[in-house]
Design a protein around this motif. Structure first.
Motif, short mmCIF file in Angstrom:
data_model
loop_
_atom_site.label_atom_id
_atom_site.label_comp_id
_atom_site.label_asym_id
_atom_site.label_seq_id
_atom_site.Cartn_x
_atom_site.Cartn_y
_atom_site.Cartn_z
N GLY A 186 0.78 -1.24 0.00
CA GLY A 186 0.00 0.00 0.00
C GLY A 186 0.80 1.27 0.00
N GLY A 187 2.11 1.14 0.11
CA GLY A 187 2.94 2.34 0.11
C GLY A 187 2.85 3.10 1.41
N PHE A 188 2.97 4.41 1.34
CA PHE A 188 3.01 5.27 2.52
C PHE A 188 1.70 6.06 2.63
CE2 PHE A 188 7.27 4.45 1.12
CZ PHE A 188 8.01 4.29 2.28
N THR A 189 1.16 6.09 3.82
CA THR A 189 -0.05 6.87 4.09
C THR A 189 0.31 8.00 5.04
OG1 THR A 189 -1.38 4.86 3.88
CG2 THR A 189 -2.43 6.77 4.89
N THR A 190 -0.15 9.21 4.75
CA THR A 190 0.27 10.36 5.53
C THR A 190 -0.92 11.12 6.11
OG1 THR A 190 0.24 12.01 3.74
CG2 THR A 190 2.21 10.61 3.93
N SER A 191 -0.64 11.90 7.14
CA SER A 191 -1.63 12.82 7.70
C SER A 191 -0.92 14.11 8.10
CB SER A 191 -2.33 12.19 8.92
OG SER A 191 -1.40 11.88 9.94
N PHE A 192 -1.71 15.17 8.27
CA PHE A 192 -1.15 16.52 8.41
C PHE A 192 -2.09 17.31 9.31
CE2 PHE A 192 -0.77 20.83 6.25
CZ PHE A 192 0.52 21.10 6.65
N ASN A 193 -1.56 17.98 10.33
CA ASN A 193 -2.48 18.67 11.24
C ASN A 193 -2.62 20.16 10.97
OD1 ASN A 193 -0.11 19.75 12.30
ND2 ASN A 193 -0.65 19.35 14.44
N GLY A 194 -2.14 20.62 9.81
CA GLY A 194 -2.35 22.01 9.43
C GLY A 194 -1.07 22.77 9.18
N SER A 195 -1.22 23.95 8.58
CA SER A 195 -0.06 24.75 8.17
C SER A 195 0.11 25.95 9.10
CB SER A 195 -0.23 25.22 6.73
OG SER A 195 -1.51 25.81 6.52
N ILE A 196 0.10 25.70 10.40
CA ILE A 196 0.20 26.77 11.39
C ILE A 196 1.65 26.98 11.80
CG2 ILE A 196 -0.58 27.62 13.64
CD1 ILE A 196 -2.81 27.19 11.56
N MET A 197 2.13 28.21 11.64
CA MET A 197 3.45 28.59 12.13
C MET A 197 3.29 29.44 13.39
SD MET A 197 5.69 27.15 10.22
CE MET A 197 7.22 28.01 10.60
N ILE A 198 4.30 29.44 14.24
CA ILE A 198 4.25 30.16 15.50
C ILE A 198 5.19 31.36 15.46
CG2 ILE A 198 4.69 30.03 17.99
CD1 ILE A 198 4.11 27.00 17.78
N GLY A 199 4.63 32.55 15.68
CA GLY A 199 5.44 33.74 15.86
C GLY A 199 5.58 34.02 17.34
N GLN A 200 6.77 34.39 17.78
CA GLN A 200 7.00 34.66 19.20
C GLN A 200 7.32 36.13 19.43
OE1 GLN A 200 10.16 31.69 20.19
NE2 GLN A 200 8.63 30.92 21.62
#
Length: 419
Positions: free
Chosen positions: A99-113
């Motif tokens: 089946g190859g590789f299965t991926t998941s992603f929790n969003g494109s959030i970057m953190i500014g400090q």
């Protein structure tokens, strides 16, 4: 086109490029760029960084046998290290039929400090910032209306009191959805714009305003089931798992274990014009997030002697801005991948890191890491010994035949070839 191509490594560079070109729809100009015949120039380099005197070419190989989220994909890898591309391709082959590789992603959030010091009432200041959250986020989003128009921008914030050796200060985290950009410039612009408002609200002094490369709101995961690489040899399977368990327990081993992961990840990040240093810093910081440095991958035995592998790490990569658009080879690399979003790109890169690591553990559990590495490193050593292009293959053949790869052996083989 399937990426399961038997004997791909035996083809000439031009034959390999033609196969990839057919899959990715590369133009003749694209092919000329990736071959180094045109495209990147000293003028390009001078436009990218300061004090330019030239540039350093890095080999770009293609990892094959990868199926990621049901799609076959060729993965360009920019690296100088022998055996990396071959190892990743070989590991991906063992996951292809399962089946190859299965991926998941929790969003494109970057953190500014934004760091605030000299506070008389740090906890009161913390509450004040939360009370004015909407005004702060609005000020942030005024800086990048284009990002906001695409559904991104500053979406939330978090405030922490951090005690240093000198004082209690505030760290304001701005959560910015950067969509298909890595987002450093957008986040840093927001940080700087909002700093005066935060000073006014808190009565403190802002000393730092910059993004964090520990992008733990931008986590990518990949999973694969690898077919038994040891043909039922239970001792080898157990050695594989023990090698992983040792890395999970010992930070000295974990550092090298994770370096193997980054052999693949950094090569793909570089090939697409993304920031290798940011990715590496984030990955290693994430590996130590619980107070002890450990592995980014995990392995378990599955059914029928399969090995179930997973990887989890922050991957702040993008398709918009920076060298991804200004470097012609990076543009072709992205075209080869056929990705349209940062989510797709990060999933493929995570899958590559998992495959790279699996290959390293497999070698360590069996023949050791050096045999395969030195076999592929022989070409470099032959050139170092003075071999002409037409002599290299003959030197390599002698080395493989005798199984000896020391430099003095390579020089001896070259003398035989020259005779």
């Amino acid at each position: 086109m399937s990426t399961r191509i038997k004997g791909f490594y035996k083809l000439s560079p031009e034959e390999r490029l033609n196969i990839v070109s057919e899959s990715a729809g590369l133009t003749e100009q694209d092919k000329a760029v990736i071959r180094g015949e045109e495209g990147f120039t000293v003028q390009n380099a001078d436009n990218m960084v300061e004090n330019v005197i030239g540039y350093m070419p890095v080999p770009v190989g293609v990892a094959v046998n990868f199926k990621v989220d049901g799609k076959d994909v060729f993965i360009p890898m920019a690296t100088e290290e022998p055996s990396v591309v071959a190892a990743a391709s070989n590991a991906a082959r063992l996951a292809y039929n399962t089946g190859g590789f299965t991926t998941s992603f929790n969003g494109s959030i970057m953190i500014g400090q934004v760091h605030v010091t000299d506070l008389k009432n740090p906890y009161g200041a913390l509450a004040t910032i939360y009370e004015n959250k909407e005004a702060i986020l609005e000020k942030c989003n005024e800086q990048d209306p284009t990002l906001v128009s695409f559904g991104g921008g500053a979406i939330d914030l978090e405030v922490r009191v951090v005690e240093t050796s000198a004082e209690k200060l505030l760290v304001v985290h701005l959560f910015v959805d950067t969509k298909d950009a890595m987002g450093a410039n957008a986040v840093n612009t927001m940080n700087e714009a909002v700093a005066p408002l935060i000073e006014e609200l808190t009565g403190g002094v802002v000393v730092l305003r910059i993004l964090s490369n520990l992008a733990d709101r931008r986590i990518v995961r990949a999973r694969a089931v690898f077919e038994d690489p040891f043909d039922g040899n239970q001792e080898m399977l157990n050695r594989f798992i023990k090698a992983y368990e040792l890395a999970a327990a010992d930070p000295y081993r974990a550092a090298t274990h994770n370096k193997g992961i980054m052999n693949g990840i950094s090569a793909a990040v570089l090939a697409t014009g993304n920031d290798t240093r940011a990715i590496e810093a984030g990955a290693h910081a994430y590996a130590a997030r619980n107070g002890k440095y450990t592995t980014l991958t995990h392995y378990e035995l599955g059914e029928n002697n399969t090995i179930v592998g997973t990887i989890e790490l922050p991957l702040a990569v993008g398709l918009v801005g920076g060298a991804t658009k200004s470097h012609p080879v990076a543009q072709v690399g992205t075209k080869i991948l056929g990705v349209k979003t940062a989510r797709e790109l990060s999933g493929i890169i995570a899958a590559l890191g998992l495959a790279q690591n699996f290959a390293g553990l497999r070698a360590l559990a069996s023949e050791g890491i050096q045999r395969g590495h030195m076999k592929l490193h022989t070409r470099n050593m032959a050139v170092q010994a003075g071999a002409q292009p037409e002599e290299v293959d003959a030197v390599v053949a002698l080395a493989v035949k005798e199984g000896k790869y020391r430099f003095d052996d390579i020089k001896r083989y070259l003398e035989e070839v020259k005779k």
